[in-house]
Structure formats: structure tokens, C-alpha cells
Write a protein that holds these residues in place. Structure first.
Motif, PDB file in Angstrom:
ATOM      1  N   PRO A 183       0.810  -1.224   0.000  1.00 53.79           N
ATOM      2  CA  PRO A 183       0.000   0.000   0.000  1.00 53.79           C
ATOM      3  C   PRO A 183       0.840   1.269   0.000  1.00 53.79           C
ATOM      4  CG  PRO A 183      -0.293  -1.247   2.049  1.00 53.79           C
ATOM      5  CD  PRO A 183       0.442  -2.131   1.106  1.00 53.79           C
ATOM      6  N   THR A 228       1.877   1.825  -3.480  1.00 54.34           N
ATOM      7  CA  THR A 228       0.760   2.325  -4.287  1.00 54.34           C
ATOM      8  C   THR A 228       0.603   3.830  -4.105  1.00 54.34           C
ATOM      9  OG1 THR A 228      -0.369   0.197  -4.111  1.00 54.34           O
ATOM     10  CG2 THR A 228      -1.711   2.111  -4.703  1.00 54.34           C
ATOM     11  N   THR A 267      -6.093   1.099   0.417  1.00 58.07           N
ATOM     12  CA  THR A 267      -5.574   1.749   1.618  1.00 58.07           C
ATOM     13  C   THR A 267      -4.472   2.735   1.269  1.00 58.07           C
ATOM     14  OG1 THR A 267      -6.122  -0.217   2.909  1.00 58.07           O
ATOM     15  CG2 THR A 267      -4.570   1.334   3.894  1.00 58.07           C
ATOM     16  N   GLY A 268      -3.568   2.344   0.365  1.00 57.49           N
ATOM     17  CA  GLY A 268      -2.521   3.268  -0.061  1.00 57.49           C
ATOM     18  C   GLY A 268      -3.087   4.468  -0.788  1.00 57.49           C
TER      19      GLY A 268
END
Length: 484
Positions: free
Chosen positions: A22, A25, A160-161
């Protein structure tokens, strides 16, 4: 972008630092933010070359040209992810612009999930080994696997990222949506009951035989793998319900049941009074062979066989052989083509419930494990080889895939490899036993059996693919509005 690519690589097995996916990302999105299309394309190419150049370096053990070709293909796919990632002009450190879709930050996670979906299917039936979802087997998002499989696990981690980026640079409405998304993505998966939709149906005493030996051997039959595994099996005590041996540890001409090699395995099953599953290769003529796992019963009689359905392209067969042969030396590594198997992915031993089975490469494909479970398998056998690889990358990725499959389908997975890793994995995806590499070992345990199907076993990837389509349509609509 180099930082994002490196974070993704560090997240993958055998390193397995799941939180870096994440974070990678988020770094990927920030590197693209406010960039015009041309810059996003070359940045995506840079990230792909760095990430896949490191993640796939194990391919150089076989072919340098193949390594370059696969890195180029995977890089091209990541370039498409960069191209469709929703990039909004940056002003004073804030992502803004007229007619901006509030969900702009969802486009990159959706594109990364679509990347994994494509890798599972393309080329030549799929090449999922570099899938980023394998980085999450020790993370909190793994809990979502019984609901939406690896695509949902990957999506929640990437989401989430992306939400982290939205919290920093988004509007107040976007930040509120992102905060809710983070809370749900982190809190809900661990709350999903283990093996949801399934029921306990007893236990089974299992033993896994790992003969050990040298790694980096491209043709396992070049060593006496049969003798090594029979020697290791002498350490089995009692009469377990099942003894599992790895893929391709016996090589014969024609059906093994008529050979002296088959007779040795029959004698072992009879001596132990157990069900014995052994991986074999059976030559059929000069240019074809069968990759099979055979089941001997406690009386030493053959009870069944499963032949590998999903073959390894350029490993077990050469696609377009007539075209490839004059252009490369791959025929040295793949002199014969495996015959694709048919029939259900299940074995029916004596005295214990049916067992699902996948062989080696098939572990990376959820549809093959789904076929094993739907055929009645109350646990999943995963005989494999991985002896051709000198390092631990591919064996570690294979264990991660087996753990993900166990969690997705709520089944114990027993993985047997001639030189490791062999593993016993519970239905919740937890490792209970893991062998070393190159060692001779016996793994044994009383493992749970389960019946029933998880939501993912029933629905597969269809809901996730439908969600991806919805996000794509919303993104395209937002882009059209900006163009007006």
C-alpha cells in the motif's frame, strides 16, 4: 517512481513486508499526480522495468531472452495502469480541478486489481507469479480472501494506499470518504470468520515426504529422486491416513502401474497400510509425456490418478513449437510437450473423504482449486517441484499462493516439493509446518477436513470484475465531463 517499484518488490515473497505494497501504491500515485499522459507513460515504463526487472530475475536461470521478453510484457501492462490512473492537475499541493469525480483516487487501485486479473489469464492462460496480491498473506487484508479472493485482497491493500493519498491532498469530501474506506478495509477483513460458509468434517493424519538434494536441477529425473524419496519415507512411523510425495519424482516409459518403479510405491503403500500419492512423469512416444499424480491404496492397488490440466508454457510445453524451435534453444529445456489432463481434480482414497488436487503451477490459479473443491475435495493436495530454481523466490511465492488458496476456499493445503518448500497449511491460511530448502524431511500432522463452499468458491471473480467495470465507467464519465 523507482521508490514505488522498489517498495512493491520488497513486499513480495520471500521478503514479504506486506505494508510496503500500500505504501508503494501511494508513492506510485504521487509520482503520477498532475502529469500529462506522455509523462505518465514513461514513468509507468520506468516503474515496470525496475519492479519486474527485480521480481522476475529468477527467470535468468533458464533463459535471458525469455526474461527480457516477460519483463517487457509486464512493463507494458503497468504502463497501461499508469495511463488510466486518474491524474488531476496539481495546484498549490492540492489535487483539484473542475468537474472532478470525488472517487478519482479509486482508479489506481482498480487498475492494479485489473492488472492482477489480466496476469491470471494472459498470456498463454496466465502468468500470475508476479502478482502483487501474494505480498498480503501475512497482512490484515488476507481475511477478505473467502469473500472475494485474491482480487479483493489486492484491491483492499491498494485502496488503503490510495486513500492515504486522498487524505493528504483531497478535498474535504474526498478525505471523509477515504477515511471511511481505510477503516473498513483494515477492520472488516479480520472480522470475517475463518473458512466462512464451510463446516468441519473431521481430521486426517497426513505425512509429507521431501527427499532433498541439489537445487537448480532443470530435469528432476536426472537425479535418483525416486530412491531419495523412498529412503526418506522409511522414517514414517505408524499408519497415517495419507502419505504425499512431490511432483515428478518418478520417470517411466508408459503407464507406471506396469513398471518396477510403480511396484516399489505399491510396496510402500502396502507396508504402511496407507493411501500414497506420488507425482510421476510418463513418457508417451518421443515427443509427449503425462504429468500425473497417482494414488495407491493401503493394499498396494492403484485407486486413481490426476493429470495436470494447466501446463507451464515454455516449461512443460512450447506454445507455437514449430515457430519457436528454429529461433531459440528452448527445445533443449522442453524437448517434449506435456499432454493436458482431463477429468475432475479429485482423488478418492480408501477410508478417508475425497481429496482435491492441483499440481505445481496450478496452485497459482484459483479456478483449478475451485474445480477441486467443487468436485468434493475436503482438503487440497499440492504436489510441486520448484527444484529447477536456485534461489528461494519461486518456492516462497508458491507457498504464498498455497496459503492464499487455503484461505479462499477454507481447505487445508498440503504442499510437497522434492527439495522444498514443503508445507502444511490450515484452512485459515496459517502455516503449521514448513520445510527447509534442499533438506530431507518428513512433515506430519493431524489436519482438519472441511465441506461446503466459501462465498468466493461459489461466485469466483465475477463480483470483483463487475465492480472494476463500474469504476472504469465512472472514471470515463468523469474524464468526459472534464473535457467539456
Amino acid at each position: 517512481m523507482v521508490g514505488a517499484a522498489t517498495l512493491w518488490w520488497l513486499a513480495l515473497p520471500p521478503r514479504g513486508w506486506w505494508v510496503l505494497f500500500p505504501l508503494g501504491t501511494a508513492a506510485f500515485m504521487l509520482a503520477l499526480a498532475g502529469r500529462p499522459l506522455r509523462e505518465r507513460l514513461w514513468l509507468g515504463a520506468l516503474g515496470g522495468v525496475v519492479h519486474y526487472g527485480m521480481a522476475l530475475r529468477w527467470l535468468t536461470d533458464f533463459t535471458g531472452a525469455g526474461y527480457l521478453a516477460v519483463v517487457a510484457l509486464e512493463t507494458a501492462l503497468l504502463v497501461l495502469v499508469a495511463a488510466v490512473s486518474f491524474a488531476v492537475p496539481t495546484r498549490a499541493g492540492t489535487i483539484t480541478g473542475q468537474h472532478v469525480w470525488p472517487g478519482w483516487w479509486l482508479a489506481t487501485p482498480a487498475a492494479l486489481v485489473l492488472l492482477e486479473a489480466v496476469q491470471n489469464r494472459f498470456p498463454f492462460g496466465g502468468f500470475p507469479l508476479p502478482s502483487l496480491g501474494f505480498s498480503q498473506v501475512d497482512g490484515p487484508f488476507m481475511g477478505a480472501a473467502p469473500l472475494g479472493g485474491s482480487l479483493l485482497v489486492t484491491g483492499l491493500a491498494a485502496l488503503t494506499g490510495a486513500a492515504g493519498v486522498a487524505l493528504v491532498v483531497g478535498s474535504s469530501r474526498t478525505r471523509a470518504a477515504a477515511a471511511v474506506s481505510v477503516v473498513l478495509a483494515v477492520a472488516v477483513p479480520p472480522a470475517v470468520p475463518d473458512a466462512v460458509g464451510t463446516a468441519a468434517s473431521g481430521t486426517l493424519d497426513a505425512a509429507i515426504v521431501q527427499g532433498g538434494g541439489a537445487r537448480g536441477v532443470h530435469v528432476i529425473q536426472s537425479v535418483d529422486a525416486t530412491a531419495e524419496h523412498l529412503r526418506a519415507a522409511r522414517g514414517i512411523t505408524g499408519s497415517p491416513d495419507l502419505v504425499l510425495m512431490p511432483e515428478s519424482i518418478a520417470h517411466v516409459e508408459g503407464p507406471i502401474g506396469r513398471t518396477s518403479v510403480g511396484a516399489r510405491f505399491a510396496d510402500l503403500a502396502r507396508r504402511l497400510g496407507t493411501n500414497l500419492v506420488v507425482g510421476t512423469t510418463e513418457a508417451e512416444g518421443r515427443d509427449r509425456f503425462r504429468n500425473a499424480s497417482l494414488l495407491w491404496g493401503p493394499e498396494g492397488n492403484l485407486l486413481g490418478r490426476y493429470e495436470k490440466h494447466h501446463r507451464v508454457p515454455f516449461g512443460e510445453y512450447l506454445p507455437l513449437r514449430d515457430l519457436v524451435e528454429p529461433l531459440s534453444d528452448l527445445t533443449r529445456l522442453v524437448p517434449r510437450d506435456a499432454i493436458a489432463g482431463r477429468g475432475p481434480a479429485v482423488l478418492e482414497p480408501r477410508g478417508v473423504p475425497p481429496m482435491g488436487i492441483v499440481i505445481s503451477y496450478e496452485t497459482f490459479f484459483a479456478d483449478r482449486v475451485a474445480a477441486a473443491v467443487r468436485a468434493g475435495g475436503q482438503l487440497v493436495l499440492a504436489p510441486t517441484s520448484a527444484s529447477s530454481f536456485t534461489g528461494q523466490d519461486v518456492p516462497a511465492i508458491e507457498v504464498a499462493a498455497s496459503r492464499l488458496r487455503a484461505k479462499e476456499f477454507g481447505r487445508t493445503v498440503l504442499q510437497a516439493a522434492p527439495t522444498g518448500y514443503s508445507a502444511i497449511i490450515r484452512p485459515d491460511g496459517a502455516l503449521t509446518e514448513l520445510s527447509g530448502l534442499g533438506t530431507r524431511e518428513l512433515l506430519s500432522a493431524s489436519v482438519p477436513l472441511r465441506t461446503g463452499m466459501t462465498p468466493y468458491a461459489r461466485m469466483g471473480d465475477t463480483p470483483m470484475l463487475a465492480l472494476l467495470l463500474l469504476i472504469a465507467l465512472l472514471s470515463l464519465h468523469a474524464l468526459r465531463r472534464r473535457a467539456v
